[in-house]
Write a protein that holds these residues in place. Structure first.
Motif, short mmCIF file in Angstrom:
data_model
loop_
_atom_site.label_atom_id
_atom_site.label_comp_id
_atom_site.label_asym_id
_atom_site.label_seq_id
_atom_site.Cartn_x
_atom_site.Cartn_y
_atom_site.Cartn_z
N VAL A 79 85.46 85.27 15.57
CA VAL A 79 85.77 84.55 14.34
C VAL A 79 87.06 85.11 13.72
O VAL A 79 87.94 84.36 13.29
CB VAL A 79 84.60 84.64 13.34
N LEU A 80 87.18 86.44 13.70
CA LEU A 80 88.41 87.07 13.22
C LEU A 80 89.59 86.70 14.11
O LEU A 80 90.67 86.36 13.62
CB LEU A 80 88.23 88.58 13.17
N GLU A 81 89.39 86.73 15.42
CA GLU A 81 90.47 86.39 16.36
C GLU A 81 90.98 84.98 16.11
O GLU A 81 92.19 84.74 16.10
CB GLU A 81 89.96 86.53 17.79
N HIS A 82 90.06 84.05 15.90
CA HIS A 82 90.49 82.67 15.68
C HIS A 82 91.25 82.53 14.36
O HIS A 82 92.16 81.70 14.27
CB HIS A 82 89.29 81.72 15.72
N HIS A 83 90.90 83.33 13.37
CA HIS A 83 91.66 83.20 12.13
C HIS A 83 93.05 83.81 12.26
O HIS A 83 93.99 83.36 11.59
CB HIS A 83 90.92 83.81 10.94
N LEU A 84 93.21 84.80 13.10
CA LEU A 84 94.55 85.33 13.36
C LEU A 84 95.40 84.26 14.04
O LEU A 84 96.60 84.12 13.76
CB LEU A 84 94.46 86.59 14.23
N ARG A 85 94.80 83.47 14.93
CA ARG A 85 95.51 82.35 15.53
C ARG A 85 95.80 81.28 14.48
O ARG A 85 96.89 80.69 14.47
CB ARG A 85 94.67 81.74 16.66
N HIS A 86 94.82 81.05 13.61
CA HIS A 86 94.98 80.08 12.53
C HIS A 86 96.20 80.44 11.68
O HIS A 86 97.04 79.57 11.38
CB HIS A 86 93.71 80.06 11.68
N TYR A 87 96.31 81.70 11.30
CA TYR A 87 97.46 82.18 10.55
C TYR A 87 98.76 81.87 11.29
O TYR A 87 99.74 81.41 10.69
CB TYR A 87 97.37 83.70 10.36
N ALA A 88 98.80 82.17 12.58
CA ALA A 88 100.02 81.96 13.36
C ALA A 88 100.45 80.51 13.33
O ALA A 88 101.64 80.20 13.15
CB ALA A 88 99.81 82.43 14.80
N VAL A 89 99.49 79.60 13.49
CA VAL A 89 99.81 78.17 13.52
C VAL A 89 100.28 77.70 12.14
O VAL A 89 101.34 77.07 12.01
CB VAL A 89 98.60 77.35 13.99
N GLU A 90 99.50 77.97 11.10
CA GLU A 90 99.81 77.40 9.80
C GLU A 90 101.10 77.98 9.22
O GLU A 90 101.94 77.23 8.69
CB GLU A 90 98.65 77.57 8.81
N PHE A 91 101.29 79.29 9.32
CA PHE A 91 102.49 79.87 8.73
C PHE A 91 103.73 79.51 9.54
O PHE A 91 104.81 79.30 8.96
CB PHE A 91 102.35 81.39 8.57
N ARG A 92 103.63 79.42 10.86
CA ARG A 92 104.77 78.95 11.65
C ARG A 92 105.19 77.57 11.17
O ARG A 92 106.38 77.30 10.95
CB ARG A 92 104.41 78.94 13.13
N ASN A 93 104.23 76.68 11.01
CA ASN A 93 104.56 75.31 10.61
C ASN A 93 105.06 75.24 9.17
O ASN A 93 105.94 74.44 8.85
CB ASN A 93 103.35 74.40 10.82
N TRP A 94 104.51 76.06 8.29
CA TRP A 94 105.05 76.11 6.92
C TRP A 94 106.49 76.62 6.92
O TRP A 94 107.34 76.11 6.19
CB TRP A 94 104.16 76.99 6.04
N ILE A 95 106.76 77.62 7.72
CA ILE A 95 108.12 78.17 7.79
C ILE A 95 109.09 77.11 8.31
O ILE A 95 110.21 76.93 7.78
CB ILE A 95 108.15 79.44 8.66
N VAL A 96 108.69 76.39 9.35
CA VAL A 96 109.55 75.34 9.90
C VAL A 96 109.79 74.25 8.86
O VAL A 96 110.91 73.75 8.69
CB VAL A 96 108.91 74.74 11.17
N ALA A 97 108.74 73.89 8.11
CA ALA A 97 108.90 72.88 7.05
C ALA A 97 109.82 73.38 5.94
O ALA A 97 110.64 72.62 5.42
CB ALA A 97 107.53 72.51 6.47
N ALA A 98 109.69 74.65 5.59
CA ALA A 98 110.57 75.22 4.56
C ALA A 98 112.03 75.21 5.03
O ALA A 98 112.93 74.88 4.26
CB ALA A 98 110.13 76.64 4.23
N ALA A 99 112.24 75.54 6.29
CA ALA A 99 113.60 75.54 6.83
C ALA A 99 114.19 74.14 6.81
O ALA A 99 115.39 73.95 6.55
CB ALA A 99 113.60 76.11 8.24
N ALA A 100 113.36 73.14 7.10
CA ALA A 100 113.83 71.75 7.12
C ALA A 100 114.28 71.30 5.74
O ALA A 100 115.11 70.38 5.62
CB ALA A 100 112.73 70.82 7.62
N SER A 101 113.76 71.94 4.69
CA SER A 101 114.17 71.58 3.33
C SER A 101 115.42 72.34 2.90
O SER A 101 115.93 72.11 1.80
CB SER A 101 113.04 71.89 2.34
N HIS A 102 115.93 73.23 3.76
CA HIS A 102 117.18 73.97 3.50
C HIS A 102 118.17 73.71 4.64
O HIS A 102 118.41 74.59 5.46
CB HIS A 102 116.91 75.48 3.40
N PRO A 103 118.71 72.50 4.68
CA PRO A 103 119.62 72.18 5.82
C PRO A 103 120.89 73.02 5.78
O PRO A 103 121.31 73.47 4.72
CB PRO A 103 119.92 70.70 5.61
#
Length: 231
Positions: free
Chosen positions: A207-231
């Motif tokens: 359960v802990l392992e899956h949440h570490l993966r969850h973090y990786a997916v969600e924060f990567r995508n948030w970072i990419v979205a944030a970068a897209a708002s700063h062209p």
């Protein structure tokens, strides 16, 4: 008799689409588009109604895990390195998303169902914790004022990670079922994110392992979205 399920098969895209990307990239695009459509069509209440039984079971799992663990937590940390965006730019985007753009928060992970503020200053999250769909509240998010965070072994030097946010994760009856500690520090060409989750010690390791993966997916995508708002 041959077991076709164990036969290795490799498929390569030789020609056809002119846009860049692999077959996996194409599939991910269409999966996200379909998921986004269902989220919009169902809406908050529709999603909650659809997942009501799952949430009841998931929250029962968290409540029992917290009871058995008697206040003890196990920590795990995912670390992401980013180039081309500062932590300040990212966190400004995050502040706006948490305040007024739930769709951007939901889009970051397929197992995000609800992410919305509730009266009293807390934030309601409905997402998977391992295989369990859970609905919990986050309190103290956006500050480093919680007592437990000041003494956490995972707390990094403020000189290197000046942006620290901590939260308790709790059910509506007040049961604390987890904690979160996120820390961000700039580097020469971007920033590092140290993302720590704390789950009751009675939770299985996977359960802990899956949440570490969850973090990786969600924060990567948030970072990419944030970068897209700063062209």
């Amino acid at each position: 008799m041959t077991d076709n399920h164990t036969r290795p098969v490799a498929v390569a895209l030789t020609s056809g689409p002119t846009s860049p990307g692999s077959i996996d990239d194409f599939e991910l695009f269409y999966a996200r588009r379909a998921l986004g459509r269902f989220r919009v069509r169902l809406g908050h209440q529709g999603l909650l109604d659809l997942l009501a039984e799952d949430i009841e079971e998931g929250n029962a799992f968290l409540r029992e895990s917290a009871r058995v663990s008697a206040g003890a937590f196990r920590a795990g940390t995912t670390v992401l390195s980013t180039r081309g965006l500062t932590s300040g730019e990212f966190l400004a985007w995050m502040d706006n998303a948490f305040a007024a753009d739930e769709s951007a928060l939901l889009a970051a992970h397929p197992e995000h169902y609800v992410m919305a503020p509730v009266p009293g200053g807390s934030f309601n999250v409905v997402e998977n914790i391992g295989p369990h769909v859970c609905s919990f509240l986050m309190g103290g998010w956006g500050t480093d004022a919680l007592d437990w965070a000041a003494d956490a072994e995972e707390l990094l030097p403020e000189s290197d990670y000046p942006h620290t946010m901590s939260s308790n994760l709790f059910l509506t009856d007040g049961t604390v079922v987890g904690r979160a500690l996120t820390q961000f520090g700039d580097t020469a060409d971007g920033f590092t994110a140290s993302l720590t989750v704390y789950l009751p010690t009675a939770c299985p390791q996977d359960v802990l392992e899956h949440h570490l993966r969850h973090y990786a997916v969600e924060f990567r995508n948030w970072i990419v979205a944030a970068a897209a708002s700063h062209p």
